[in-house]
Design an enzyme around this catalytic site. Structure first.
Site, PDB file in Angstrom:
ATOM      1  N   HIS A 188      -6.875  11.025   5.761  1.00 31.72           N
ATOM      2  CA  HIS A 188      -8.189  10.501   6.155  1.00 31.72           C
ATOM      3  C   HIS A 188      -9.091  11.687   6.458  1.00 31.72           C
ATOM      4  O   HIS A 188      -9.270  12.082   7.594  1.00 31.72           O
ATOM      5  CB  HIS A 188      -8.059   9.582   7.372  1.00 31.72           C
ATOM      6  CG  HIS A 188      -7.282   8.324   7.068  1.00 31.72           C
ATOM      7  ND1 HIS A 188      -6.643   7.603   8.025  1.00 31.72           N
ATOM      8  CD2 HIS A 188      -7.068   7.665   5.902  1.00 31.72           C
ATOM      9  CE1 HIS A 188      -6.048   6.541   7.463  1.00 31.72           C
ATOM     10  NE2 HIS A 188      -6.292   6.563   6.176  1.00 31.72           N
TER      11      HIS A 188
ATOM     12  N   GLU B 153      -6.696  -1.189  -3.946  1.00 26.52           N
ATOM     13  CA  GLU B 153      -7.049   0.229  -3.741  1.00 26.52           C
ATOM     14  C   GLU B 153      -6.687   1.094  -4.938  1.00 26.52           C
ATOM     15  O   GLU B 153      -5.646   0.919  -5.573  1.00 26.52           O
ATOM     16  CB  GLU B 153      -6.306   0.779  -2.509  1.00 26.52           C
ATOM     17  CG  GLU B 153      -6.558   2.257  -2.230  1.00 26.52           C
ATOM     18  CD  GLU B 153      -5.931   2.758  -0.928  1.00 26.52           C
ATOM     19  OE1 GLU B 153      -4.947   2.151  -0.479  1.00 26.52           O
ATOM     20  OE2 GLU B 153      -6.445   3.746  -0.382  1.00 26.52           O
TER      21      GLU B 153
ATOM     22  N   GLU C  58     -10.961   1.331  -1.092  1.00 27.54           N
ATOM     23  CA  GLU C  58     -10.063   0.215  -0.781  1.00 27.54           C
ATOM     24  C   GLU C  58     -10.758  -0.943  -0.072  1.00 27.54           C
ATOM     25  O   GLU C  58     -10.789  -1.029   1.133  1.00 27.54           O
ATOM     26  CB  GLU C  58      -8.832   0.668   0.004  1.00 27.54           C
ATOM     27  CG  GLU C  58      -9.065   1.511   1.219  1.00 27.54           C
ATOM     28  CD  GLU C  58      -7.724   1.970   1.837  1.00 27.54           C
ATOM     29  OE1 GLU C  58      -6.800   1.142   1.941  1.00 27.54           O
ATOM     30  OE2 GLU C  58      -7.623   3.137   2.211  1.00 27.54           O
TER      31      GLU C  58
ATOM     32  N   ASP D 165      -3.292   7.326  -3.457  1.00 29.85           N
ATOM     33  CA  ASP D 165      -3.184   6.196  -2.530  1.00 29.85           C
ATOM     34  C   ASP D 165      -3.554   4.936  -3.329  1.00 29.85           C
ATOM     35  O   ASP D 165      -4.622   4.885  -3.945  1.00 29.85           O
ATOM     36  CB  ASP D 165      -4.182   6.463  -1.389  1.00 29.85           C
ATOM     37  CG  ASP D 165      -4.076   5.511  -0.213  1.00 29.85           C
ATOM     38  OD1 ASP D 165      -3.341   4.509  -0.314  1.00 29.85           O
ATOM     39  OD2 ASP D 165      -4.766   5.754   0.796  1.00 29.85           O
TER      40      ASP D 165
ATOM     41  N   ASP E  93       0.866  -1.187   0.000  1.00 28.71           N
ATOM     42  CA  ASP E  93       0.000   0.000   0.000  1.00 28.71           C
ATOM     43  C   ASP E  93       0.901   1.234   0.000  1.00 28.71           C
ATOM     44  O   ASP E  93       1.679   1.444   0.928  1.00 28.71           O
ATOM     45  CB  ASP E  93      -0.896  -0.050   1.244  1.00 28.71           C
ATOM     46  CG  ASP E  93      -2.013   0.983   1.220  1.00 28.71           C
ATOM     47  OD1 ASP E  93      -1.904   1.969   0.472  1.00 28.71           O
ATOM     48  OD2 ASP E  93      -2.993   0.809   1.981  1.00 28.71           O
TER      49      ASP E  93
ATOM     50  N   HIS F 229     -11.582   6.266   2.037  1.00 32.15           N
ATOM     51  CA  HIS F 229     -11.645   7.563   2.700  1.00 32.15           C
ATOM     52  C   HIS F 229     -11.451   8.683   1.706  1.00 32.15           C
ATOM     53  O   HIS F 229     -10.783   8.523   0.676  1.00 32.15           O
ATOM     54  CB  HIS F 229     -10.523   7.635   3.747  1.00 32.15           C
ATOM     55  CG  HIS F 229      -9.197   7.190   3.199  1.00 32.15           C
ATOM     56  ND1 HIS F 229      -8.278   8.064   2.699  1.00 32.15           N
ATOM     57  CD2 HIS F 229      -8.661   5.945   2.999  1.00 32.15           C
ATOM     58  CE1 HIS F 229      -7.229   7.386   2.246  1.00 32.15           C
ATOM     59  NE2 HIS F 229      -7.436   6.094   2.399  1.00 32.15           N
TER      60      HIS F 229
END
Ligand code: CO
Length: 318
Positions: A184, A302, A209, A116, A105, A176
């Site tokens: 976040h 993700e 994700e 992300d 990740d 998020h």
């Protein structure tokens, strides 16, 4: 990097010092996404039995910088029943095991604009269909994502896809919203259907994700903490605290960081003790390593999307 639901998102107020036009923001998002995709794929190629997790973390973080970005958080390499938030501590000797299910990740920021991305490599063929489940769940969510759609619709598709494969979504880990220098940022995208009426908003950015498991379907905190972020700025109580807070504030802002990124400030034991104390006092937030509730195997996928007026851009796809 996943949001643990009970932790909640944080909306930090911070002076960034420079204004950015929407065109520039879009450019930074695209650049961050491109770097994230490239580095994820280069890192994944190195995932083999016996490689040190520390090497994977350092390689990916170095490549991000080489390609013109900065890590938006320490690279998370979470293996088997470890669901998320594992990054190598200083001197980590952990290696990728023979049969490992390895989640990589990666976060990239360009001027604070974050991409992300995550993918799972399974070295054990028994878990290939679980990886397929979580990738299909992500693709199905991306297919219906558009401005104005209810987030609960995305959650529903994710949950149903994973269940169709015979696995459980992890109910207390979620995607998020991301905002500038805020990973976040408030709105969450759960991996199970909720009754939220919230919708995807134009010109907002979200990381989606899904996580799937053959275990209990939730994660719990372990005692290990290797990732931190600044929560509130308070008067430091020692020289070393002052050095840590000042470096974090100027270099990482509200974004998560690793103890590995602070090695020049103190020797490892002092550093760790100080980080623990700052966390206890609420100055730092700690992100404990998250373990599957029944020690089930966990997989993750993700991508990050930028919602436009009529459509979405998956910034982490080429
Ligand atoms: Co994330």
């Amino acid at each position: 990097m996943a949001l643990l639901i009970e932790e909640g998102g944080v909306n930090n107020i911070m002076e960034y010092g420079d204004e950015v036009s929407p065109e520039e923001a879009l450019e930074y998002y695209i650049k961050a996404g491109r770097i994230a995709y490239r580095v994820l794929n280069e890192t994944i190629r190195l995932v083999k039995p016996g490689i040190r997790v520390l090497e994977l973390c350092e390689f990916s973080e170095r490549k991000i910088k080489e390609y013109g970005g900065k890590p938006a958080f320490p690279t998370n390499i979470s293996i088997n029943n470890v669901a998320a938030h594992y990054t190598s501590p200083i001197g980590d000797n952990t290696i990728v095991p023979e049969d490992g299910v390895v989640k990589v990740d990666i976060g990239v920021q360009v001027n604070g604009f974050i991409a992300d991305i995550a993918k799972t490599v399974t070295l054990n063929p028994n878990y290939e269909d679980m990886v397929e489940a979580v990738e299909a769940a992500l693709e199905n969510a991306l297919t219906i994502a558009k401005p104005g759609i209810r987030i609960s619709e995305l959650s529903k598709v994710i949950e149903e896809t994973i269940k169709r494969y015979g696995y459980k979504p992890i109910r207390n880990l979620s995607g998020h919203e991301v905002k500038r220098y805020s990973l976040h940022a408030g709105t969450s995208i759960p991996n199970v259907k909720t009754f939220s009426l919230e919708k995807l908003k134009p010109w907002h950015t979200y990381a989606i994700e899904p996580f799937a498991t053959n275990g209990a379907g939730y994660v719990r905190d372990s005692k290990e903490i290797y990732i931190y972020s600044l929560r509130k700025v308070r008067k430091p109580q020692s020289k070393i605290e002052e050095k840590i807070i000042s470096k974090v504030k100027s270099e990482y802002k509200w974004l998560p960081f690793s103890e590995r990124w602070l090695t020049e400030l103190a020797e490892p034991n002092t550093l760790r003790k100080t980080l623990k104390s700052l966390t206890r006092r609420g100055i730092l937030q700690g992100y404990p390593v998250l373990i599957e509730g029944l020690n089930g195997i966990v997989v993750q996928a993700e991508h990050t999307i930028l919602v436009t007026d009529k459509d979405i851009i998956v910034i982490t796809k080429p």
